[in-house]
Design a protein around this motif. Structure first.
Motif, mmCIF file in Angstrom:
data_model
loop_
_atom_site.group_PDB
_atom_site.id
_atom_site.type_symbol
_atom_site.label_atom_id
_atom_site.label_comp_id
_atom_site.label_asym_id
_atom_site.label_seq_id
_atom_site.Cartn_x
_atom_site.Cartn_y
_atom_site.Cartn_z
ATOM 1 N N UNK A 164 -8.458 13.265 7.180
ATOM 2 C CA UNK A 164 -8.632 12.947 5.765
ATOM 3 C C UNK A 164 -7.724 13.834 4.932
ATOM 4 N N UNK A 165 -7.213 13.257 3.851
ATOM 5 C CA UNK A 165 -6.375 13.995 2.900
ATOM 6 C C UNK A 165 -6.909 13.698 1.516
ATOM 7 N N UNK A 166 -7.141 14.741 0.720
ATOM 8 C CA UNK A 166 -7.618 14.563 -0.651
ATOM 9 C C UNK A 166 -6.548 15.059 -1.609
ATOM 10 N N UNK A 167 -6.171 14.175 -2.551
ATOM 11 C CA UNK A 167 -5.183 14.503 -3.572
ATOM 12 C C UNK A 167 -5.891 14.871 -4.872
ATOM 13 N N UNK A 168 -5.124 15.436 -5.789
ATOM 14 C CA UNK A 168 -5.660 15.833 -7.085
ATOM 15 C C UNK A 168 -5.895 14.617 -7.989
ATOM 16 N N UNK A 169 -5.019 13.611 -7.927
ATOM 17 C CA UNK A 169 -5.145 12.441 -8.809
ATOM 18 C C UNK A 169 -5.032 11.148 -8.018
ATOM 19 N N UNK A 170 -5.478 10.059 -8.636
ATOM 20 C CA UNK A 170 -5.365 8.739 -8.019
ATOM 21 C C UNK A 170 -3.914 8.311 -7.832
ATOM 22 N N UNK A 171 -3.065 8.661 -8.791
ATOM 23 C CA UNK A 171 -1.653 8.284 -8.705
ATOM 24 C C UNK A 171 -0.982 8.946 -7.508
ATOM 25 N N UNK A 172 -1.302 10.226 -7.287
ATOM 26 C CA UNK A 172 -0.734 10.926 -6.136
ATOM 27 C C UNK A 172 -1.258 10.335 -4.827
ATOM 28 N N UNK A 173 -2.537 9.938 -4.814
ATOM 29 C CA UNK A 173 -3.102 9.322 -3.620
ATOM 30 C C UNK A 173 -2.404 7.994 -3.316
ATOM 31 N N UNK A 174 -2.148 7.195 -4.358
ATOM 32 C CA UNK A 174 -1.439 5.930 -4.158
ATOM 33 C C UNK A 174 -0.024 6.176 -3.648
ATOM 34 N N UNK A 175 0.641 7.213 -4.180
ATOM 35 C CA UNK A 175 1.987 7.553 -3.710
ATOM 36 C C UNK A 175 1.943 8.035 -2.256
ATOM 37 N N UNK A 176 0.882 8.754 -1.876
ATOM 38 C CA UNK A 176 0.729 9.211 -0.501
ATOM 39 C C UNK A 176 0.562 8.057 0.468
ATOM 40 N N UNK A 177 -0.218 7.055 0.078
ATOM 41 C CA UNK A 177 -0.384 5.873 0.926
ATOM 42 C C UNK A 177 0.934 5.126 1.046
ATOM 43 N N UNK A 178 1.594 4.916 -0.094
ATOM 44 C CA UNK A 178 2.853 4.175 -0.084
ATOM 45 C C UNK A 178 3.917 4.895 0.738
ATOM 46 N N UNK A 179 3.931 6.219 0.663
ATOM 47 C CA UNK A 179 4.963 6.977 1.351
ATOM 48 C C UNK A 179 4.695 7.226 2.825
ATOM 49 N N UNK A 180 3.428 7.274 3.241
ATOM 50 C CA UNK A 180 3.130 7.654 4.628
ATOM 51 C C UNK A 180 2.575 6.538 5.494
ATOM 52 N N UNK A 181 2.086 5.459 4.920
ATOM 53 C CA UNK A 181 1.523 4.370 5.720
ATOM 54 C C UNK A 181 2.609 3.726 6.572
ATOM 55 N N UNK A 182 2.410 3.733 7.881
ATOM 56 C CA UNK A 182 3.375 3.138 8.800
ATOM 57 C C UNK A 182 4.510 4.071 9.184
ATOM 58 N N UNK A 183 4.441 5.332 8.805
ATOM 59 C CA UNK A 183 5.494 6.293 9.118
ATOM 60 C C UNK A 183 5.143 7.080 10.391
ATOM 61 N N UNK A 184 6.140 7.755 10.937
ATOM 62 C CA UNK A 184 5.935 8.569 12.129
ATOM 63 C C UNK A 184 5.520 9.979 11.744
ATOM 64 N N UNK A 185 4.536 10.503 12.478
ATOM 65 C CA UNK A 185 4.122 11.897 12.346
ATOM 66 C C UNK A 185 3.836 12.405 13.757
ATOM 67 N N UNK A 186 4.559 13.421 14.161
ATOM 68 C CA UNK A 186 4.446 13.978 15.515
ATOM 69 C C UNK A 186 4.661 12.915 16.589
ATOM 70 N N UNK A 187 5.573 11.982 16.321
ATOM 71 C CA UNK A 187 5.928 10.970 17.307
ATOM 72 C C UNK A 187 5.024 9.757 17.344
ATOM 73 N N UNK A 188 4.037 9.680 16.482
ATOM 74 C CA UNK A 188 3.111 8.544 16.450
ATOM 75 C C UNK A 188 3.154 7.882 15.086
ATOM 76 N N UNK A 189 2.984 6.566 15.065
ATOM 77 C CA UNK A 189 2.917 5.837 13.795
ATOM 78 C C UNK A 189 1.517 6.035 13.225
ATOM 79 N N UNK A 190 1.458 6.480 11.982
ATOM 80 C CA UNK A 190 0.163 6.729 11.350
ATOM 81 C C UNK A 190 -0.100 5.683 10.275
#
Length: 144
Positions: A95-121
Motif C-alpha cells: 500500500x502507498x498513501x499520498x498526501x493528496x488525491x491528485x498525487x495519488x491519481x498521478x501515482x496510478x497513472x505513472x506506475x500502473x503496468x510499469x516494472x519494479x524490481x523486474x516485475x510488472x506491477x
C-alpha cells in the motif's frame, strides 16, 4: 501369419478411436454432469482515495523501494509492503498513501503496468476493508 493379422484386425475393429479427441467426444456426448456456469461479477472500481493498492510486487521488493518508486509522482505519506511473517519476503502486494488525491491519481497513472524490481506491477485505488463478521453465533455468557 496372414491369418493371425486378419484375426487381430477384426478383433480390434469394434474398439473406439483412440486419443484425446476420442476421449473428449466420449465425455461430452454421454457424460451426464454439466458443470454450473459461473458468472463472476467484477467488483465496481474503488472510489478515489489517497491510499493505493499495489499488486504484482517481487518478493524482493522492500518498503523503501516501493516508497522511492512512487515518490516520483508526489509526496508519499506512508508506504508498506506486506511481508510473510516467517520468511520476511514480500507477499506480492503493498500500500502507498499520498498526501493528496491528485498525487495519488498521478501515482496510478505513472506506475500502473510499469516494472519494479523486474516485475510488472499494478496500482489502483485501495478498497476499504469489509466489516468484520458479526459474532452473533458466539456463545454468550451471563455476567450476573
Amino acid at each position: 501369419m496372414a491369418m493371425r493379422a486378419a484375426a487381430t484386425a477384426t478383433a480390434y475393429s469394434f474398439v473406439a478411436p483412440r486419443g484425446l479427441r476420442a476421449l473428449y467426444s466420449s465425455l461430452t456426448s454421454g457424460f451426464p454432469f454439466n458443470p454450473p456456469q459461473t458468472q463472476t461479477e467484477k467488483p465496481p472500481p474503488a472510489e478515489p482515495s489517497t491510499n493505493l493498492f499495489v499488486s504484482g510486487l517481487s518478493k524482493r521488493t522492500t518498503t523503501e523501494g516501493l516508497r522511492d518508486a512512487f515518490a516520483k509522482f508526489g509526496e508519499v505519506v506512508h508506504a508498506k509492503v506486506v511481508t510473510d511473517r516467517v520468511s520476511g519476503f514480500s507477499k506480492g502486494y503493498g500500500f502507498v498513501r499520498y498526501a493528496t488525491l491528485e498525487e495519488a491519481a498521478a501515482g496510478i497513472k505513472g506506475m500502473d503496468g510499469q516494472f519494479l524490481d523486474g516485475w510488472v506491477i499494478f496500482a489502483e485505488y485501495a478498497r476499504p476493508r469489509p466489516p468484520p463478521p458479526s459474532l452473533n453465533n458466539a456463545p454468550t455468557y451471563n455476567q450476573s
